[in-house]
Design a protein around this motif. Structure first.
Motif, PDB file in Angstrom:
ATOM      1  N   GLN A  43       0.834  -1.200   0.000  1.00 25.04           N
ATOM      2  CA  GLN A  43       0.000   0.000   0.000  1.00 25.04           C
ATOM      3  C   GLN A  43       0.872   1.255   0.000  1.00 25.04           C
ATOM      4  O   GLN A  43       1.943   1.285   0.597  1.00 25.04           O
ATOM      5  N   ASN A  44       0.390   2.286  -0.675  1.00 18.89           N
ATOM      6  CA  ASN A  44       1.099   3.569  -0.701  1.00 18.89           C
ATOM      7  C   ASN A  44       1.098   4.179   0.688  1.00 18.89           C
ATOM      8  O   ASN A  44       0.152   4.007   1.454  1.00 18.89           O
ATOM      9  N   ALA A  45       2.131   4.933   0.983  1.00 16.78           N
ATOM     10  CA  ALA A  45       2.256   5.562   2.298  1.00 16.78           C
ATOM     11  C   ALA A  45       1.179   6.617   2.530  1.00 16.78           C
ATOM     12  O   ALA A  45       0.815   6.887   3.668  1.00 16.78           O
ATOM     13  N   ASP A  46       0.673   7.211   1.453  1.00 17.70           N
ATOM     14  CA  ASP A  46      -0.315   8.278   1.602  1.00 17.70           C
ATOM     15  C   ASP A  46      -1.769   7.791   1.557  1.00 17.70           C
ATOM     16  O   ASP A  46      -2.689   8.579   1.468  1.00 17.70           O
ATOM     17  N   VAL A  47      -1.968   6.478   1.678  1.00 17.81           N
ATOM     18  CA  VAL A  47      -3.320   5.919   1.695  1.00 17.81           C
ATOM     19  C   VAL A  47      -3.977   6.286   3.020  1.00 17.81           C
ATOM     20  O   VAL A  47      -3.356   6.152   4.074  1.00 17.81           O
ATOM     21  N   PRO A  48      -5.228   6.761   2.998  1.00 20.72           N
ATOM     22  CA  PRO A  48      -5.923   7.087   4.251  1.00 20.72           C
ATOM     23  C   PRO A  48      -6.009   5.864   5.179  1.00 20.72           C
ATOM     24  O   PRO A  48      -6.092   4.727   4.711  1.00 20.72           O
ATOM     25  N   VAL A  49      -6.016   6.126   6.479  1.00 20.94           N
ATOM     26  CA  VAL A  49      -6.006   5.064   7.484  1.00 20.94           C
ATOM     27  C   VAL A  49      -7.188   4.114   7.300  1.00 20.94           C
ATOM     28  O   VAL A  49      -7.030   2.892   7.365  1.00 20.94           O
ATOM     29  N   GLY A  50      -8.377   4.625   7.049  1.00 22.88           N
ATOM     30  CA  GLY A  50      -9.560   3.782   6.859  1.00 22.88           C
ATOM     31  C   GLY A  50      -9.404   2.834   5.682  1.00 22.88           C
ATOM     32  O   GLY A  50      -9.792   1.675   5.745  1.00 22.88           O
ATOM     33  N   GLU A  51      -8.814   3.325   4.608  1.00 19.78           N
ATOM     34  CA  GLU A  51      -8.589   2.501   3.424  1.00 19.78           C
ATOM     35  C   GLU A  51      -7.547   1.425   3.708  1.00 19.78           C
ATOM     36  O   GLU A  51      -7.673   0.293   3.256  1.00 19.78           O
ATOM     37  N   LEU A  52      -6.515   1.803   4.460  1.00 24.31           N
ATOM     38  CA  LEU A  52      -5.474   0.846   4.826  1.00 24.31           C
ATOM     39  C   LEU A  52      -6.058  -0.271   5.698  1.00 24.31           C
ATOM     40  O   LEU A  52      -5.771  -1.450   5.494  1.00 24.31           O
ATOM     41  N   GLU A  53      -6.908   0.103   6.656  1.00 25.95           N
ATOM     42  CA  GLU A  53      -7.554  -0.897   7.520  1.00 25.95           C
ATOM     43  C   GLU A  53      -8.432  -1.833   6.700  1.00 25.95           C
ATOM     44  O   GLU A  53      -8.483  -3.042   6.962  1.00 25.95           O
ATOM     45  N   GLU A  54      -9.120  -1.292   5.698  1.00 22.76           N
ATOM     46  CA  GLU A  54      -9.952  -2.104   4.818  1.00 22.76           C
ATOM     47  C   GLU A  54      -9.093  -3.102   4.037  1.00 22.76           C
ATOM     48  O   GLU A  54      -9.462  -4.262   3.885  1.00 22.76           O
ATOM     49  N   CYS A  55      -7.939  -2.660   3.560  1.00 21.11           N
ATOM     50  CA  CYS A  55      -7.022  -3.547   2.836  1.00 21.11           C
ATOM     51  C   CYS A  55      -6.502  -4.650   3.745  1.00 21.11           C
ATOM     52  O   CYS A  55      -6.398  -5.806   3.327  1.00 21.11           O
ATOM     53  N   VAL A  56      -6.184  -4.299   4.979  1.00 21.55           N
ATOM     54  CA  VAL A  56      -5.694  -5.298   5.937  1.00 21.55           C
ATOM     55  C   VAL A  56      -6.790  -6.330   6.205  1.00 21.55           C
ATOM     56  O   VAL A  56      -6.522  -7.537   6.242  1.00 21.55           O
ATOM     57  N   GLN A  57      -8.034  -5.860   6.358  1.00 22.24           N
ATOM     58  CA  GLN A  57      -9.147  -6.784   6.592  1.00 22.24           C
ATOM     59  C   GLN A  57      -9.331  -7.702   5.397  1.00 22.24           C
ATOM     60  O   GLN A  57      -9.535  -8.907   5.553  1.00 22.24           O
ATOM     61  N   ARG A  58      -9.272  -7.173   4.186  1.00 19.98           N
ATOM     62  CA  ARG A  58      -9.398  -7.990   2.963  1.00 19.98           C
ATOM     63  C   ARG A  58      -8.230  -8.981   2.882  1.00 19.98           C
ATOM     64  O   ARG A  58      -8.416 -10.131   2.498  1.00 19.98           O
ATOM     65  N   PHE A  59      -7.032  -8.541   3.239  1.00 22.28           N
ATOM     66  CA  PHE A  59      -5.854  -9.400   3.257  1.00 22.28           C
ATOM     67  C   PHE A  59      -6.096 -10.602   4.166  1.00 22.28           C
ATOM     68  O   PHE A  59      -5.834 -11.751   3.802  1.00 22.28           O
ATOM     69  N   ILE A  60      -6.642 -10.346   5.352  1.00 20.94           N
ATOM     70  CA  ILE A  60      -6.931 -11.402   6.324  1.00 20.94           C
ATOM     71  C   ILE A  60      -7.996 -12.354   5.773  1.00 20.94           C
ATOM     72  O   ILE A  60      -7.864 -13.580   5.885  1.00 20.94           O
ATOM     73  N   GLU A  61      -9.050 -11.804   5.163  1.00 22.80           N
ATOM     74  CA  GLU A  61     -10.107 -12.643   4.589  1.00 22.80           C
ATOM     75  C   GLU A  61      -9.574 -13.525   3.464  1.00 22.80           C
ATOM     76  O   GLU A  61      -9.917 -14.704   3.381  1.00 22.80           O
ATOM     77  N   VAL A  62      -8.760 -12.947   2.591  1.00 21.65           N
ATOM     78  CA  VAL A  62      -8.181 -13.715   1.480  1.00 21.65           C
ATOM     79  C   VAL A  62      -7.306 -14.840   2.032  1.00 21.65           C
ATOM     80  O   VAL A  62      -7.346 -15.972   1.542  1.00 21.65           O
ATOM     81  N   ASP A  63      -6.539 -14.534   3.066  1.00 22.30           N
ATOM     82  CA  ASP A  63      -5.695 -15.555   3.692  1.00 22.30           C
ATOM     83  C   ASP A  63      -6.548 -16.673   4.296  1.00 22.30           C
ATOM     84  O   ASP A  63      -6.232 -17.857   4.153  1.00 22.30           O
ATOM     85  N   GLN A  64      -7.650 -16.313   4.963  1.00 23.52           N
ATOM     86  CA  GLN A  64      -8.553 -17.319   5.534  1.00 23.52           C
ATOM     87  C   GLN A  64      -9.165 -18.179   4.425  1.00 23.52           C
ATOM     88  O   GLN A  64      -9.282 -19.398   4.562  1.00 23.52           O
TER      89      GLN A  64
END
Length: 150
Positions: A43-64
């Motif tokens: 993720q880009n460093a300038d991505v808003p925190v909410g968007e970053l959290e959404e990506c992390v959640q999607r990352f976790i779901e994809v891993d599951q």
């Protein structure tokens, strides 16, 4: 992962796949999503925190999803549970029958139970081991739920 929560989400949808996809196709979808799209390090460093959290959640779901669908045994269990849910939603259950009430046919290595239409419900030894609990009649559209005490 317990059988209660294995069906909470559509793991195929999360991977952008379908049950007909091969293991290689599932792996490719997983890698594309995890490595290129949702990995926190990508993720880009300038991505808003909410968007970053959404990506992390999607990352976790994809891993599951991959943990379930990337393993032949858990994928098979998940597919069976999906099939059972689909059948129970599309086929009304006419009766509940204890496995003990079915007739074992040693020559065919299966259990049989007579339907009121004159047809039969047939449950193979493999289906018992795979915990298949919904059967359709081989002559009509009626279905029964098998109650297995084991």
């Amino acid at each position: 992962m317990t059988s209660e929560n294995i069906l909470q989400k559509d793991w195929y949808e999360i991977l952008g796949a379908s049950p007909s996809h091969s293991m290689q196709e599932l792996r490719q979808n997983y890698q594309k999503l995890v490595l290129l799209q949702y990995h926190p390090d990508k993720q880009n460093a300038d991505v808003p925190v909410g968007e970053l959290e959404e990506c992390v959640q999607r990352f976790i779901e994809v891993d599951q999803a991959w943990k379930i669908l990337g393993n032949e045994e858990t994928k098979k269990e998940y597919d069976l549970q999906r099939r059972e849910v689909t059948m129970s939603q599309t086929w009304p259950v006419d009766a509940q029958v204890p496995l003990e009430d079915m007739h074992w046919v040693a020559a065919d290595q299966c259990y049989k139970y007579n339907c009121r239409c004159g047809g039969e419900y047939v449950l193979s030894k493999e289906e018992v081991e795979e915990n298949v609990f919904l059967l359709c009649c081989n002559s009509c559209s009626l279905s029964i739920e098998i109650l297995n005490g084991s």
